[in-house]
Design a protein around this motif. Structure first.
Motif, mmCIF file in Angstrom:
data_model
loop_
_atom_site.group_PDB
_atom_site.id
_atom_site.type_symbol
_atom_site.label_atom_id
_atom_site.label_comp_id
_atom_site.label_asym_id
_atom_site.label_seq_id
_atom_site.Cartn_x
_atom_site.Cartn_y
_atom_site.Cartn_z
ATOM 1 N N TYR A 455 34.398 28.227 21.545
ATOM 2 C CA TYR A 455 33.941 27.273 22.546
ATOM 3 C C TYR A 455 34.928 27.272 23.702
ATOM 4 O O TYR A 455 36.020 27.823 23.630
ATOM 5 N N GLY A 456 34.538 26.645 24.795
ATOM 6 C CA GLY A 456 35.391 26.561 25.965
ATOM 7 C C GLY A 456 35.114 27.664 26.959
ATOM 8 O O GLY A 456 34.567 28.715 26.624
ATOM 9 N N GLN A 457 35.486 27.411 28.217
ATOM 10 C CA GLN A 457 35.242 28.363 29.282
ATOM 11 C C GLN A 457 36.554 28.802 29.923
ATOM 12 O O GLN A 457 37.609 28.200 29.719
ATOM 13 N N THR A 458 36.469 29.852 30.718
ATOM 14 C CA THR A 458 37.640 30.412 31.374
ATOM 15 C C THR A 458 37.199 31.086 32.664
ATOM 16 O O THR A 458 36.011 31.093 33.005
ATOM 17 N N ASN A 459 38.162 31.663 33.391
ATOM 18 C CA ASN A 459 37.825 32.435 34.589
ATOM 19 C C ASN A 459 39.006 33.331 34.956
ATOM 20 O O ASN A 459 39.980 33.418 34.201
ATOM 21 N N GLU A 460 38.935 33.996 36.109
ATOM 22 C CA GLU A 460 39.970 34.908 36.551
ATOM 23 C C GLU A 460 40.196 34.738 38.057
ATOM 24 O O GLU A 460 39.375 34.150 38.754
ATOM 25 N N ILE A 461 41.297 35.304 38.556
ATOM 26 C CA ILE A 461 41.494 35.504 39.987
ATOM 27 C C ILE A 461 41.395 37.004 40.249
ATOM 28 O O ILE A 461 42.016 37.812 39.556
ATOM 29 N N VAL A 462 40.586 37.366 41.237
ATOM 30 C CA VAL A 462 40.431 38.759 41.638
ATOM 31 C C VAL A 462 40.707 38.844 43.142
ATOM 32 O O VAL A 462 40.912 37.823 43.803
ATOM 33 N N SER A 463 40.700 40.066 43.691
ATOM 34 C CA SER A 463 41.006 40.185 45.119
ATOM 35 C C SER A 463 40.173 41.266 45.788
ATOM 36 O O SER A 463 39.604 42.142 45.131
ATOM 37 N N PHE A 464 40.128 41.161 47.132
ATOM 38 C CA PHE A 464 39.453 42.143 47.980
ATOM 39 C C PHE A 464 40.448 42.648 49.016
ATOM 40 O O PHE A 464 41.256 41.885 49.545
ATOM 41 N N ASP A 465 40.360 43.939 49.316
ATOM 42 C CA ASP A 465 41.183 44.544 50.363
ATOM 43 C C ASP A 465 40.566 44.183 51.711
ATOM 44 O O ASP A 465 39.403 44.472 51.971
ATOM 45 N N LEU A 466 41.348 43.549 52.587
ATOM 46 C CA LEU A 466 40.814 43.105 53.871
ATOM 47 C C LEU A 466 40.589 44.258 54.841
ATOM 48 O O LEU A 466 39.884 44.096 55.839
ATOM 49 N N ALA A 467 41.188 45.413 54.577
ATOM 50 C CA ALA A 467 40.975 46.571 55.444
ATOM 51 C C ALA A 467 39.675 47.289 55.114
ATOM 52 O O ALA A 467 38.984 47.784 56.009
ATOM 53 N N THR A 468 39.326 47.352 53.827
ATOM 54 C CA THR A 468 38.141 48.099 53.410
ATOM 55 C C THR A 468 36.993 47.207 52.953
ATOM 56 O O THR A 468 35.846 47.640 52.903
ATOM 57 N N GLY A 469 37.307 45.959 52.578
ATOM 58 C CA GLY A 469 36.293 45.064 52.037
ATOM 59 C C GLY A 469 35.998 45.305 50.570
ATOM 60 O O GLY A 469 35.145 44.636 49.986
ATOM 61 N N ARG A 470 36.704 46.247 49.948
ATOM 62 C CA ARG A 470 36.424 46.605 48.559
ATOM 63 C C ARG A 470 37.225 45.749 47.586
ATOM 64 O O ARG A 470 38.310 45.263 47.906
ATOM 65 N N THR A 471 36.691 45.589 46.386
ATOM 66 C CA THR A 471 37.445 44.935 45.337
ATOM 67 C C THR A 471 38.626 45.814 44.944
ATOM 68 O O THR A 471 38.568 47.036 45.037
ATOM 69 N N THR A 472 39.698 45.178 44.501
ATOM 70 C CA THR A 472 40.867 45.910 44.036
ATOM 71 C C THR A 472 40.914 45.840 42.512
ATOM 72 O O THR A 472 40.034 45.260 41.870
ATOM 73 N N SER A 473 41.957 46.398 41.942
ATOM 74 C CA SER A 473 42.122 46.341 40.494
ATOM 75 C C SER A 473 42.787 45.046 40.038
ATOM 76 O O SER A 473 43.008 44.844 38.850
ATOM 77 N N ASP A 474 43.107 44.155 40.981
ATOM 78 C CA ASP A 474 43.748 42.882 40.641
ATOM 79 C C ASP A 474 42.863 42.032 39.744
ATOM 80 O O ASP A 474 41.668 41.854 40.022
#
Length: 577
Positions: A455-474
């Motif tokens: 039970y219980g919920q969770t989440n993450e922090i992720v990031s985007f590269d501002l130069a390319t707009g793509r998601t990173t591996s963060d």
């Protein structure tokens, strides 16, 4: 994205989110030449469309601790995650609904710690552009994702883990008694003082003991504050007189600068408009950008020198029917400007000379954008709900990374509402929360989803590269039953808070900008009484300040005590010292 109950009457509608992808070829919103309107002596009238209303306030929620067990739901895939269907109510939302307690729709965007260098232009540029050359050519090595460790991002932070991360509660500030909804937004932290807005006053407290050091009385209630600080100065807007009844609201016409170190009101000013005679303009937004205090409101807008209060510009008539909707501050000063008619608006994002108001560059937002929110001025990042497509009340369907020097679009980042959890008050230009810019990246929390436990919920922090707009591996995981929220940058590292489950205390962590490895800086007690004090603040609608082993959590809106007899506090503090 989970949302609070609907706002009370007069609250402007809000917008929402979309899914990461590369910018379309050629993009849209190509840089436009700086407009010739809007600056002294042709400066237009600031504010919102005539039918715009000043945001109303809700009632602050008082709720049981977060994270009570819930029934298991469907699995949640790893980032970038998506539900591909109806969103689930978070545990917090379920508790709020069960308790039938409304929450205040108050947004206090941006986290600032005065003793970390604050809005000094050099420090801000260093903290937000470290490793900015990473991703220029889009070469990322793995699955189209840029790796921070390949570009030397990381380090430079001041916050270090103590020998013992276990904290104790330093103090609690009692909630002042009020008979009506009362705005107490505004929390600041210096080397020697924790400063908090009270009822018709600004108060400085000893950060270790919570004892009052000084108080600045105000003639009326505070109505707008900024998180930005420069040279220990911040700015506020407040009403000119005390309220005499529940419906006797005074106009928000007064502007002041507060010396947070000395505990003094340095100056107090008001501004008249071109068509108001001697009548004072009213304001509902305030910010500080590169030494300039900038204000916006339905009656117009103005700018003053932070140090002296000298008027830099005020609204003038505009043949193009243009209005300044509001400003974003920090290392620079940027305006979100609307021209044309209400039915056919054209919004632009203009980087300004903070002393004259002259445009340095301009970016034309795409059709379908009626409002825009400024998240960062250097690098320039804007959020908007394009064509009202977000649909979740977050005010965000897309993020826009813009070159502040040329006005060129660097990248457009769609942000799916079922995946990412950030919010902007649509009609307030500098109001976004749960989103941080640094290392030429955009850091976002994901929505809550089922964890690996029963039970219980969770989440993450992720990031985007501002130069390319793509998601990173963060990817920084909150851990089962915790929910992680980014607070601010610390050099090239990210400071984040983990909202706790029902049987534990919260945590402050430092996330390395290169490896995204988490280091616990503080872990709060799990004792019931302490835990209940920490979680008495409404998630997403409280102010958090952390520096040098001290955490301060404060309320931003007060109301008449709840009939549920739940304990509430104006602020609480934790320390590892």
């Amino acid at each position: 994205m989970t949302q609070p109950p609907p706002p009370p009457p007069n609250e402007p509608p809000q917008g929402g989110f979309g899914a990461p992808q590369d910018p379309p070829p050629g993009g849209f919103g190509a840089p436009t030449p700086p407009p010739q309107y809007g600056y002294p002596p042709q400066n237009p009238q600031y504010g919102y469309p005539p039918q715009g209303q000043q945001p109303g306030y809700g009632y602050p929620g008082q709720q049981p601790p977060y994270g009570y067990p819930t029934q298991p739901q469907s699995p949640y895939p790893p980032p970038p995650p998506t539900n591909n269907g109806r969103k689930k109510l978070s545990t917090q939302a379920q508790i709020i609904l069960a308790a039938t307690v409304a929450v205040a729709l108050i947004v206090v965007g941006g986290i600032y710690v005065a003793n970390s260098g604050g809005d000094d232009t050099k420090d801000d540029a260093k903290n937000t552009t470290s490793g900015a050359d990473g991703g220029k050519d889009g070469k990322d090595g793995k699955d189209g994702k840029q790796d921070a460790k390949d570009n030397g991002i990381g380090g430079g932070g001041k916050e270090k883990a103590p020998a013992d991360v276990k904290s104790t509660m330093a103090f609690k500030l009692a909630t002042p008694k009020v008979t009506d909804i009362t705005n107490v937004s505004g929390s600041w932290l210096t080397d020697t003082t924790f400063v908090k807005t009270g009822v018709n006053e600004i108060v400085g407290y000893d950060p270790a003991k919570g004892t009052q050091l000084w108080s600045i009385p105000l003639p009326g209630q505070l109505c707008a504050a900024t998180d930005h600080v420069k040279d220990n100065l911040t700015a506020i807007a407040f009403e000119a007189a005390r309220r005499t009844g529940k419906t006797d609201y005074q106009p928000c016409t007064e502007i002041g600068a507060i010396d947070l170190a000395a505990g003094k009101l340095v100056w107090r000013k008001s501004v008249t408009g071109p068509n108001t005679g001697d009548a004072k303009l009213k304001f509902d937004e305030i910010t500080i950008g590169a030494g300039t205090v900038a204000l916006g409101g339905t009656d117009g807008g103005a700018a003053l020198d932070l140090a002296t209060g000298a008027l830099r510009w005020k609204p003038q008539a505009s043949a193009e029917n243009c209005t300044d909707m509001g400003y974003g501050g920090g290392a620079g000063l940027v305006v979100a400007r609307k021209c044309g008619t209400y039915e056919d608006p054209q919004v632009s994002i203009d980087n300004l000379n903070p002393e004259t108001g002259a445009p340095l560059s301009s970016y034309k937002m795409p059709p379908g954008v009626a409002y825009a929110s400024i998240i960062s001025t250097k690098p320039l990042v804007v959020a908007a709900d394009v064509g009202d497509t977000a649909g979740d009340g977050s005010g965000i369907s897309d993020f826009f990374s813009i070159d502040e020097k040329t006005g060129a679009l660097r990248a457009k980042i769609p942000a799916d509402a079922d995946t990412y959890a950030a919010d902007c008050a649509t009609t307030e230009v500098e109001s976004c929360r749960d989103v941080v810019v640094g290392n030429d990246r955009l850091y976002l929390p994901t929505e809550e989803h089922d964890g690996s436990g029963d039970y219980g919920q969770t989440n993450e922090i992720v990031s985007f590269d501002l130069a390319t707009g793509r998601t990173t591996s963060d990817r920084a995981d909150a851990g089962d039953r915790y929910t992680i929220t980014p607070l601010r940058m610390d050099g090239a590292n990210l400071i984040a808070y983990k909202w706790p489950p029902y049987d534990k205390g919260g945590q402050i962590v430092s996330i390395d900008g290169s490896t995204f490895k988490q280091t616990v800086l503080m872990e709060n007690p799990s004792d019931k009484a302490v835990r209940e004090a920490e979680t008495s603040f409404t998630k997403g609608y409280s102010e958090m300040r952390f520096a040098a082993g001290r955490l301060f959590i404060a309320d931003a809106m007060l109301s008449k005590p709840s009939t549920l007899n739940l304990t509430s506090y104006l602020a609480v503090s934790f320390t590892t010292g």
